[in-house]
Design a protein around this motif. Structure first.
Motif, short mmCIF file in Angstrom:
data_model
loop_
_atom_site.label_atom_id
_atom_site.label_comp_id
_atom_site.label_asym_id
_atom_site.label_seq_id
_atom_site.Cartn_x
_atom_site.Cartn_y
_atom_site.Cartn_z
N ALA A 137 2.25 19.17 2.90
CA ALA A 137 3.60 18.69 3.20
C ALA A 137 3.73 18.12 4.62
CB ALA A 137 4.63 19.78 2.95
N PRO A 138 3.00 18.64 5.64
CA PRO A 138 3.13 18.04 6.99
C PRO A 138 2.74 16.56 7.06
CG PRO A 138 2.18 20.24 7.16
CD PRO A 138 2.24 19.90 5.69
N VAL A 139 2.00 16.06 6.07
CA VAL A 139 1.64 14.64 6.05
C VAL A 139 2.92 13.79 5.96
CG1 VAL A 139 0.41 12.83 4.76
CG2 VAL A 139 -0.61 15.10 5.03
N ALA A 140 3.95 14.32 5.30
CA ALA A 140 5.21 13.58 5.21
C ALA A 140 5.78 13.30 6.60
CB ALA A 140 6.22 14.37 4.37
N ALA A 171 7.82 10.21 -1.95
CA ALA A 171 7.60 11.61 -2.31
C ALA A 171 8.49 12.02 -3.48
CB ALA A 171 7.89 12.51 -1.12
N LEU A 172 7.87 12.62 -4.48
CA LEU A 172 8.62 13.18 -5.60
C LEU A 172 9.02 14.61 -5.24
CD1 LEU A 172 6.36 11.92 -8.50
CD2 LEU A 172 8.76 11.32 -8.14
N GLU A 173 10.31 14.86 -5.20
CA GLU A 173 10.83 16.19 -4.83
C GLU A 173 11.17 16.98 -6.10
OE1 GLU A 173 10.85 17.16 -1.72
OE2 GLU A 173 10.52 15.22 -0.76
N ASN A 232 0.86 -1.18 0.00
CA ASN A 232 0.00 0.00 0.00
C ASN A 232 0.90 1.23 0.00
OD1 ASN A 232 -2.52 -1.42 0.17
ND2 ASN A 232 -1.96 -1.89 2.28
N LEU A 233 0.87 1.93 -1.11
CA LEU A 233 1.81 3.01 -1.36
C LEU A 233 1.11 4.36 -1.45
CD1 LEU A 233 4.80 3.57 -2.20
CD2 LEU A 233 4.03 3.25 -4.56
N VAL A 234 1.62 5.33 -0.72
CA VAL A 234 1.16 6.71 -0.86
C VAL A 234 2.16 7.41 -1.77
CG1 VAL A 234 0.70 8.90 0.31
CG2 VAL A 234 0.07 6.73 1.43
N LEU A 235 1.69 7.85 -2.94
CA LEU A 235 2.55 8.61 -3.86
C LEU A 235 2.30 10.07 -3.56
CD1 LEU A 235 4.61 8.49 -6.10
CD2 LEU A 235 2.74 8.56 -7.75
N PHE A 236 3.37 10.79 -3.26
CA PHE A 236 3.26 12.12 -2.69
C PHE A 236 4.08 13.12 -3.49
CE2 PHE A 236 4.01 15.01 1.05
CZ PHE A 236 2.68 15.18 1.41
N GLY A 237 3.64 14.34 -3.51
CA GLY A 237 4.40 15.40 -4.16
C GLY A 237 3.49 16.55 -4.53
N PRO A 238 4.09 17.70 -4.77
CA PRO A 238 3.30 18.90 -5.09
C PRO A 238 2.66 18.80 -6.48
CG PRO A 238 5.65 19.34 -5.31
CD PRO A 238 5.52 17.95 -4.75
N PRO A 239 1.74 19.72 -6.78
CA PRO A 239 1.15 19.76 -8.12
C PRO A 239 2.26 19.87 -9.17
CG PRO A 239 0.12 21.40 -6.69
CD PRO A 239 1.28 20.82 -5.94
N TYR A 298 8.79 6.79 5.14
CA TYR A 298 8.94 7.87 4.16
C TYR A 298 10.20 7.68 3.32
CZ TYR A 298 9.70 12.61 2.38
OH TYR A 298 9.91 13.69 1.56
N LYS A 299 10.03 7.82 2.01
CA LYS A 299 11.17 7.79 1.08
C LYS A 299 11.04 8.99 0.16
CE LYS A 299 12.36 3.44 2.10
NZ LYS A 299 13.56 3.13 2.78
N SER A 300 12.15 9.63 -0.13
CA SER A 300 12.18 10.79 -1.01
C SER A 300 12.92 10.43 -2.29
CB SER A 300 12.89 11.94 -0.29
OG SER A 300 13.02 13.04 -1.14
N VAL A 301 12.36 10.87 -3.42
CA VAL A 301 12.96 10.59 -4.72
C VAL A 301 13.02 11.88 -5.52
CG1 VAL A 301 12.63 9.36 -6.91
CG2 VAL A 301 12.16 8.19 -4.76
N ALA A 302 14.15 12.15 -6.15
CA ALA A 302 14.26 13.33 -7.02
C ALA A 302 13.29 13.18 -8.19
CB ALA A 302 15.69 13.50 -7.52
N GLY A 303 12.44 14.16 -8.37
CA GLY A 303 11.42 14.10 -9.42
C GLY A 303 11.79 14.88 -10.67
N VAL A 304 13.09 15.12 -10.86
CA VAL A 304 13.56 15.86 -12.03
C VAL A 304 14.47 14.94 -12.84
CG1 VAL A 304 14.82 17.90 -12.82
CG2 VAL A 304 13.42 18.03 -10.76
#
Length: 190
Positions: free
Chosen positions: A155-158, A113-115, A3-10, A167-173
């Motif tokens: 963002a506070p959900v992170a 999270a896509l950063e 069960n994965l939460v995919l997270f990131g800004p618009p 929580y895992k962070s991934v570069a989204g660029v």
């Protein structure tokens, strides 16, 4: 069950990447917008309640959205897992999701999270605006407001998932495939 939460800004690429993740890991994609439309189209009690609120310009309360997610989880007990896209948006929603999944004998496996920096997000959304037809994808001030709204409220959900070591962070660029490979590497550690 994954069960994965995919997270990131618009504009971070959640839609693009969730389709690829869904395919690779055989997950059921849960987008709250899609769920709302589906429940309304099916004429369910929750859908009718949501439609009435939306028709009056009101936000659909968390308990209605959680109820719809619960229905979907219960209807797919044998699924390999779920990808939550656009949900949870608040800490209260994250806590409610944790409780719902626990009642169904599972849990959030992790948040990825896509950063992406604000300037890149703005450019992506403006580019998307050329074909999306959405007026809020074509106005720099509206885009910046959406990103700021995300930063202050979502963002506070992170932190909620950081506190659970999920929580895992991934570069989204970069190239779509490179980002996908990075996401998969993070998902595979969950």
């Amino acid at each position: 069950m994954l069960n994965l939460v995919l997270f990131g800004p618009p504009g971070a690429g959640k839609g693009t990447q969730s389709a690829k993740i869904k395919e690779k890991y055989n997950l059921i994609h849960l987008s709250t917008g899609d769920l709302l439309r589906s429940e309304i189209a099916a004429g369910t009690a929750l859908g009718l309640e949501a439609k009435k609120l939306m028709d009056n310009g009101q936000l659909v309360p968390d308990e209605v959205v959680i109820g719809m997610i619960d229905n979907k989880v219960k209807a797919n007990q044998d699924a390999a897992g779920f990808i939550f896209d656009g949900f949870p948006r608040t800490v209260a929603q994250a806590e409610a999701l944790d409780v719902l999944l626990e009642k169904n004998g599972t849990a959030v496996s992790g948040m990825v999270a896509l950063e992406v920096d604000e300037e890149e997000l703005t450019q992506r959304i403006l580019e998307r605006g050329k074909t999306s037809g959405r007026s809020d994808d074509q106005d720099v001030n509206l885009i910046r407001n959406r990103v700021q709204e995300y930063e202050s409220k979502t963002a506070p959900v992170a932190d909620h998932y950081k506190g659970q070591n999920k929580y895992k962070s991934v570069a989204g660029v970069g190239a779509i495939e490179e980002i996908f490979d990075s996401l998969c590497a993070a998902i595979d550690t969950l």
